[in-house]
Scaffold this motif. Structure first.
Motif, PDB file in Angstrom:
ATOM      1  N   THR A 286      97.277  28.439 -67.126  1.00  0.00           N
ATOM      2  CA  THR A 286      97.482  28.123 -68.534  1.00  0.00           C
ATOM      3  C   THR A 286      96.438  27.113 -69.011  1.00  0.00           C
ATOM      4  O   THR A 286      95.868  26.379 -68.213  1.00  0.00           O
ATOM      5  CB  THR A 286      98.877  27.506 -68.777  1.00  0.00           C
ATOM      6  OG1 THR A 286      99.011  26.330 -67.976  1.00  0.00           O
ATOM      7  CG2 THR A 286      99.989  28.495 -68.462  1.00  0.00           C
TER       8      THR A 286
ATOM      9  N   THR B 154      96.490  24.110 -71.947  1.00  0.00           N
ATOM     10  CA  THR B 154      97.374  23.395 -72.861  1.00  0.00           C
ATOM     11  C   THR B 154      96.570  22.362 -73.638  1.00  0.00           C
ATOM     12  O   THR B 154      95.812  21.593 -73.050  1.00  0.00           O
ATOM     13  CB  THR B 154      98.500  22.688 -72.088  1.00  0.00           C
ATOM     14  OG1 THR B 154      99.189  23.653 -71.283  1.00  0.00           O
ATOM     15  CG2 THR B 154      99.491  22.029 -73.034  1.00  0.00           C
TER      16      THR B 154
ATOM     17  N   GLN C 238      97.023  22.936 -79.701  1.00  0.00           N
ATOM     18  CA  GLN C 238      97.687  24.145 -80.212  1.00  0.00           C
ATOM     19  C   GLN C 238      98.810  24.637 -79.299  1.00  0.00           C
ATOM     20  O   GLN C 238      99.324  25.725 -79.486  1.00  0.00           O
ATOM     21  CB  GLN C 238      96.659  25.265 -80.417  1.00  0.00           C
ATOM     22  CG  GLN C 238      95.582  24.946 -81.400  1.00  0.00           C
ATOM     23  CD  GLN C 238      96.109  24.835 -82.831  1.00  0.00           C
ATOM     24  OE1 GLN C 238      97.129  25.398 -83.183  1.00  0.00           O
ATOM     25  NE2 GLN C 238      95.405  24.076 -83.643  1.00  0.00           N
TER      26      GLN C 238
ATOM     27  N   GLU D 272     100.527  25.610 -75.387  1.00  0.00           N
ATOM     28  CA  GLU D 272     100.148  26.238 -74.120  1.00  0.00           C
ATOM     29  C   GLU D 272      99.816  27.709 -74.336  1.00  0.00           C
ATOM     30  O   GLU D 272     100.492  28.393 -75.098  1.00  0.00           O
ATOM     31  CB  GLU D 272     101.310  26.114 -73.130  1.00  0.00           C
ATOM     32  CG  GLU D 272     100.996  26.666 -71.757  1.00  0.00           C
ATOM     33  CD  GLU D 272     102.144  26.443 -70.797  1.00  0.00           C
ATOM     34  OE1 GLU D 272     102.202  25.352 -70.201  1.00  0.00           O
ATOM     35  OE2 GLU D 272     102.975  27.365 -70.665  1.00  0.00           O
ATOM     36  N   ALA D 273      98.773  28.186 -73.654  1.00  0.00           N
ATOM     37  CA  ALA D 273      98.370  29.594 -73.719  1.00  0.00           C
ATOM     38  C   ALA D 273      98.133  30.101 -72.305  1.00  0.00           C
ATOM     39  O   ALA D 273      97.532  29.406 -71.476  1.00  0.00           O
ATOM     40  CB  ALA D 273      97.107  29.760 -74.554  1.00  0.00           C
TER      41      ALA D 273
ATOM     42  N   ILE E 244      91.810  33.093 -73.248  1.00  0.00           N
ATOM     43  CA  ILE E 244      93.128  32.788 -73.774  1.00  0.00           C
ATOM     44  C   ILE E 244      93.179  33.350 -75.194  1.00  0.00           C
ATOM     45  O   ILE E 244      92.158  33.405 -75.890  1.00  0.00           O
ATOM     46  CB  ILE E 244      93.477  31.281 -73.763  1.00  0.00           C
ATOM     47  CG1 ILE E 244      92.529  30.467 -74.631  1.00  0.00           C
ATOM     48  CG2 ILE E 244      93.508  30.746 -72.336  1.00  0.00           C
ATOM     49  CD1 ILE E 244      93.008  29.041 -74.867  1.00  0.00           C
TER      50      ILE E 244
ATOM     51  N   ARG F 103      95.412  33.145 -78.791  1.00  0.00           N
ATOM     52  CA  ARG F 103      96.413  32.402 -79.570  1.00  0.00           C
ATOM     53  C   ARG F 103      96.531  33.029 -80.956  1.00  0.00           C
ATOM     54  O   ARG F 103      95.594  33.664 -81.443  1.00  0.00           O
ATOM     55  CB  ARG F 103      96.000  30.945 -79.759  1.00  0.00           C
ATOM     56  CG  ARG F 103      95.837  30.149 -78.496  1.00  0.00           C
ATOM     57  CD  ARG F 103      95.413  28.723 -78.867  1.00  0.00           C
ATOM     58  NE  ARG F 103      95.032  27.930 -77.728  1.00  0.00           N
ATOM     59  CZ  ARG F 103      95.856  27.134 -77.057  1.00  0.00           C
ATOM     60  NH1 ARG F 103      97.108  27.037 -77.408  1.00  0.00           N
ATOM     61  NH2 ARG F 103      95.428  26.435 -76.031  1.00  0.00           N
ATOM     62  N   GLU F 104      97.649  32.793 -81.578  1.00  0.00           N
ATOM     63  CA  GLU F 104      97.859  33.149 -82.976  1.00  0.00           C
ATOM     64  C   GLU F 104      97.854  31.836 -83.756  1.00  0.00           C
ATOM     65  O   GLU F 104      98.716  30.979 -83.541  1.00  0.00           O
ATOM     66  CB  GLU F 104      99.201  33.866 -83.119  1.00  0.00           C
ATOM     67  CG  GLU F 104      99.408  34.536 -84.442  1.00  0.00           C
ATOM     68  CD  GLU F 104      98.637  35.840 -84.585  1.00  0.00           C
ATOM     69  OE1 GLU F 104      98.402  36.231 -85.736  1.00  0.00           O
ATOM     70  OE2 GLU F 104      98.283  36.457 -83.567  1.00  0.00           O
ATOM     71  N   ILE F 105      96.858  31.637 -84.628  1.00  0.00           N
ATOM     72  CA  ILE F 105      96.742  30.403 -85.397  1.00  0.00           C
ATOM     73  C   ILE F 105      96.646  30.760 -86.877  1.00  0.00           C
ATOM     74  O   ILE F 105      95.720  31.470 -87.282  1.00  0.00           O
ATOM     75  CB  ILE F 105      95.512  29.573 -84.955  1.00  0.00           C
ATOM     76  CG1 ILE F 105      95.633  29.199 -83.473  1.00  0.00           C
ATOM     77  CG2 ILE F 105      95.371  28.329 -85.823  1.00  0.00           C
ATOM     78  CD1 ILE F 105      94.430  28.482 -82.901  1.00  0.00           C
TER      79      ILE F 105
ATOM     80  N   GLN G  85      94.426  35.984 -85.050  1.00  0.00           N
ATOM     81  CA  GLN G  85      94.255  35.996 -83.598  1.00  0.00           C
ATOM     82  C   GLN G  85      92.959  35.275 -83.244  1.00  0.00           C
ATOM     83  O   GLN G  85      91.909  35.553 -83.824  1.00  0.00           O
ATOM     84  CB  GLN G  85      94.207  37.424 -83.071  1.00  0.00           C
ATOM     85  CG  GLN G  85      94.147  37.469 -81.562  1.00  0.00           C
ATOM     86  CD  GLN G  85      94.094  38.882 -81.031  1.00  0.00           C
ATOM     87  OE1 GLN G  85      93.133  39.604 -81.308  1.00  0.00           O
ATOM     88  NE2 GLN G  85      95.117  39.265 -80.290  1.00  0.00           N
TER      89      GLN G  85
ATOM     90  N   GLU H  61      84.236  31.632 -78.975  1.00  0.00           N
ATOM     91  CA  GLU H  61      85.485  31.859 -79.700  1.00  0.00           C
ATOM     92  C   GLU H  61      85.322  32.965 -80.722  1.00  0.00           C
ATOM     93  O   GLU H  61      84.306  33.039 -81.403  1.00  0.00           O
ATOM     94  CB  GLU H  61      85.889  30.557 -80.386  1.00  0.00           C
ATOM     95  CG  GLU H  61      87.203  30.607 -81.097  1.00  0.00           C
ATOM     96  CD  GLU H  61      87.558  29.249 -81.660  1.00  0.00           C
ATOM     97  OE1 GLU H  61      87.377  29.066 -82.884  1.00  0.00           O
ATOM     98  OE2 GLU H  61      88.010  28.381 -80.888  1.00  0.00           O
TER      99      GLU H  61
ATOM    100  N   ARG I 134      87.461  34.513 -84.017  1.00  0.00           N
ATOM    101  CA  ARG I 134      88.570  34.357 -84.971  1.00  0.00           C
ATOM    102  C   ARG I 134      88.512  35.545 -85.913  1.00  0.00           C
ATOM    103  O   ARG I 134      87.671  35.576 -86.800  1.00  0.00           O
ATOM    104  CB  ARG I 134      88.432  33.078 -85.780  1.00  0.00           C
ATOM    105  CG  ARG I 134      88.647  31.828 -84.991  1.00  0.00           C
ATOM    106  CD  ARG I 134      88.457  30.589 -85.880  1.00  0.00           C
ATOM    107  NE  ARG I 134      88.810  29.409 -85.157  1.00  0.00           N
ATOM    108  CZ  ARG I 134      89.987  28.805 -85.256  1.00  0.00           C
ATOM    109  NH1 ARG I 134      90.899  29.270 -86.068  1.00  0.00           N
ATOM    110  NH2 ARG I 134      90.244  27.732 -84.544  1.00  0.00           N
TER     111      ARG I 134
END
Length: 107
Positions: A38, A40, A43, A45-46, A62, A64-66, A70, A90, A92
């Motif tokens: 993971t 952490t 945002q 833990e992912a 990883i 995430r949904e922010i 996605q 990254e 987005r």
């Protein structure tokens, strides 16, 4: 085979796209050449996905949904004793960072 000493918890000050840093904890586990664990941070833990170990080189993602979007972060690193030298890109939605952000994680 698991990279020497990669399993465990690593901490880092990871640069953000706004020029700040976020404290992150990266908990890594390995089973042969599969890397799990993971990440952490601010945002939450992912779970790590697509984890690969190749000698002292590791990579994982990883997701995430922010704010309804996605976000996929792709990590690549080199394990050097008690330090992992990371490079992260990254995505987005349809936007990707063109320059990787680089940082070190420590035990």
């Amino acid at each position: 085979m698991c990279a020497t000493g990669v399993a465990g918890t690593w901490t880092a000050e990871m640069p953000t796209r706004h020029g700040n840093t976020d404290h992150v904890a990266i908990a890594l586990r390995c089973d042969h050449d599969v890397l799990t664990g993971t990440v952490t941070g601010r945002q939450g833990e992912a779970e790590i996905s697509d984890g690969i170990i190749d000698d002292d080189y590791i990579s994982f993602k990883i997701i995430r949904e922010i704010h309804g979007n996605q976000v996929i972060q792709s990590y690549q690193g080199y394990v050097d004793g008690d330090t992992i030298h990371f490079s992260v890109t990254e995505e987005r939605g349809s936007v990707s960072t063109t320059l990787p952000q680089e940082f070190e994680a420590y035990r």
